[in-house]
Design an enzyme around this catalytic site. Sequence first.
Site, PDB file in Angstrom:
ATOM      1  N   LYS A  38       0.845  -1.193   0.000  1.00  0.00           N
ATOM      2  CA  LYS A  38       0.000   0.000   0.000  1.00  0.00           C
ATOM      3  C   LYS A  38       0.886   1.249   0.000  1.00  0.00           C
ATOM      4  O   LYS A  38       2.103   1.171   0.181  1.00  0.00           O
ATOM      5  CB  LYS A  38      -0.910  -0.001   1.225  1.00  0.00           C
ATOM      6  CG  LYS A  38      -0.180   0.079   2.559  1.00  0.00           C
ATOM      7  CD  LYS A  38      -1.142   0.024   3.728  1.00  0.00           C
ATOM      8  CE  LYS A  38      -0.383   0.087   5.054  1.00  0.00           C
ATOM      9  NZ  LYS A  38      -1.297   0.064   6.214  1.00  0.00           N
ATOM     10  N   ARG A 136     -11.113   0.162  14.900  1.00  0.00           N
ATOM     11  CA  ARG A 136     -10.961   0.909  13.656  1.00  0.00           C
ATOM     12  C   ARG A 136     -11.975   0.399  12.647  1.00  0.00           C
ATOM     13  O   ARG A 136     -12.945   1.093  12.333  1.00  0.00           O
ATOM     14  CB  ARG A 136      -9.514   0.775  13.138  1.00  0.00           C
ATOM     15  CG  ARG A 136      -9.200   1.664  11.963  1.00  0.00           C
ATOM     16  CD  ARG A 136      -7.726   1.660  11.631  1.00  0.00           C
ATOM     17  NE  ARG A 136      -7.239   0.357  11.204  1.00  0.00           N
ATOM     18  CZ  ARG A 136      -5.981   0.132  10.801  1.00  0.00           C
ATOM     19  NH1 ARG A 136      -5.099   1.126  10.820  1.00  0.00           N
ATOM     20  NH2 ARG A 136      -5.598  -1.064  10.417  1.00  0.00           N
ATOM     21  N   TYR A 261      13.018  31.835   3.203  1.00  0.00           N
ATOM     22  CA  TYR A 261      11.910  32.648   3.702  1.00  0.00           C
ATOM     23  C   TYR A 261      12.154  33.156   5.119  1.00  0.00           C
ATOM     24  O   TYR A 261      12.620  32.418   5.997  1.00  0.00           O
ATOM     25  CB  TYR A 261      10.615  31.846   3.683  1.00  0.00           C
ATOM     26  CG  TYR A 261      10.116  31.510   2.305  1.00  0.00           C
ATOM     27  CD1 TYR A 261       9.544  32.476   1.477  1.00  0.00           C
ATOM     28  CD2 TYR A 261      10.216  30.210   1.815  1.00  0.00           C
ATOM     29  CE1 TYR A 261       9.085  32.169   0.212  1.00  0.00           C
ATOM     30  CE2 TYR A 261       9.770  29.878   0.551  1.00  0.00           C
ATOM     31  CZ  TYR A 261       9.205  30.865  -0.252  1.00  0.00           C
ATOM     32  OH  TYR A 261       8.761  30.553  -1.511  1.00  0.00           O
ATOM     33  N   MET A 309       9.028  24.458  -1.147  1.00  0.00           N
ATOM     34  CA  MET A 309       8.256  23.403  -1.790  1.00  0.00           C
ATOM     35  C   MET A 309       9.131  22.555  -2.700  1.00  0.00           C
ATOM     36  O   MET A 309       8.992  21.325  -2.740  1.00  0.00           O
ATOM     37  CB  MET A 309       7.090  24.002  -2.585  1.00  0.00           C
ATOM     38  CG  MET A 309       6.232  22.946  -3.278  1.00  0.00           C
ATOM     39  SD  MET A 309       4.827  23.627  -4.178  1.00  0.00           S
ATOM     40  CE  MET A 309       3.700  24.001  -2.839  1.00  0.00           C
TER      41      MET A 309
END
Length: 381
Positions: A38, A136, A261, A309
Amino acid sequence: MELLRDTFLEVNLDNLIYNIKSIRNMVGKNVAIASVVKANGYGHGANGIAKDLMENGSDLLAVATLNEALDLRKNFPRYPIFIMGFTPDRLLEYVVKYNIIQSIFSYNQAKVLDGYGIKYNKKPIVHIKYDTGFNRLGFRDSKESIDEIEKICKLPNINVEGMFSHLALTNKDEDEKQYNRFKNVIKDLTNRGISFKYTHIEDSISAVDYPEFRMNMIRPGAIIYGIKGFHHNSLDIKQVLKFKTKIYNIRKINKGEGVSYDFLWKAERDSIIGTMPFGYADGYPRNLRDKGYVMVNGQKAPIIGVICMDQCMVDLTDIGKVSEGEEAIIYGDGTDGSLNIHNAALLGETNKNEIISKISMRVPRVYIRDGEIVDIIDYIG
């Protein structure tokens, strides 16, 4: 095979095969292995590793979602693929149409699948999920649930292949309570004439730590990729990935100048700064600012300033002679001093699985065998 970025994930298939064989040797031939791929194979690229897993010890591939299953099915039409998570009723037709094993925890889900079994002249395969205390998903632990499971098993057009649960991994005593609860449910169903090909409750950690709980299937995830989380026993595994990039720009700055930044990092001396083409959109934790580092020429180059980013900066002042285009190791296995997944998780105040599964799809996966590139999967290009 052209690599379209200099920031990429290197996946060592030899180490992957070593790990799955080590798991197979640990559990023996009578315990099935549902290899958990997964989250894009925990970041390693599910499609790039599936074949090696299935050819070296896995019995089936386990995913969390329908779209993960369908993505694998496109490339591997005959591999058994098991969805461990929830699939809404409106989408269960895909499960039957594409021969996917589905986890269920209600009679209504079973009825829907039974109906599609008639439509496609198939017997959809299911594993029933039973909640032993994780709270769950799964049937609640009760006589009413056992009655409902019995009804499911009597439906004519589905194949109830397995039943499973999940440990909370709190401690040995709590885990044993869950295991015994599950065993008692299996016993109750056996007394009603119901049996399963597979019963399973263990993930990576518990499969290593609690050999007595293995039943006849385990669901290893992290240990396939060489990520250790077990505590009480040992398993010889090797980290499969390395995360690499290159230095794109090198510049000298003066004492007092800021970087990135808000100038949250300012040079305390005349410094040499390198800019590298990876950032938080590639899955690198933003909170590793001023904590993480990359390896350049065998030395640690601290990450400085706010991580962007798409880019981040490192302090190269103490590294020595460095050129633009030089390789940098973002994550390694730690043997060369590189930041391994365990320490990245500690610095990022998270767990190891999050670190590796967050490596984004725009990072190309480069597959290595015997030191040579054998495949590149680039989801953007």
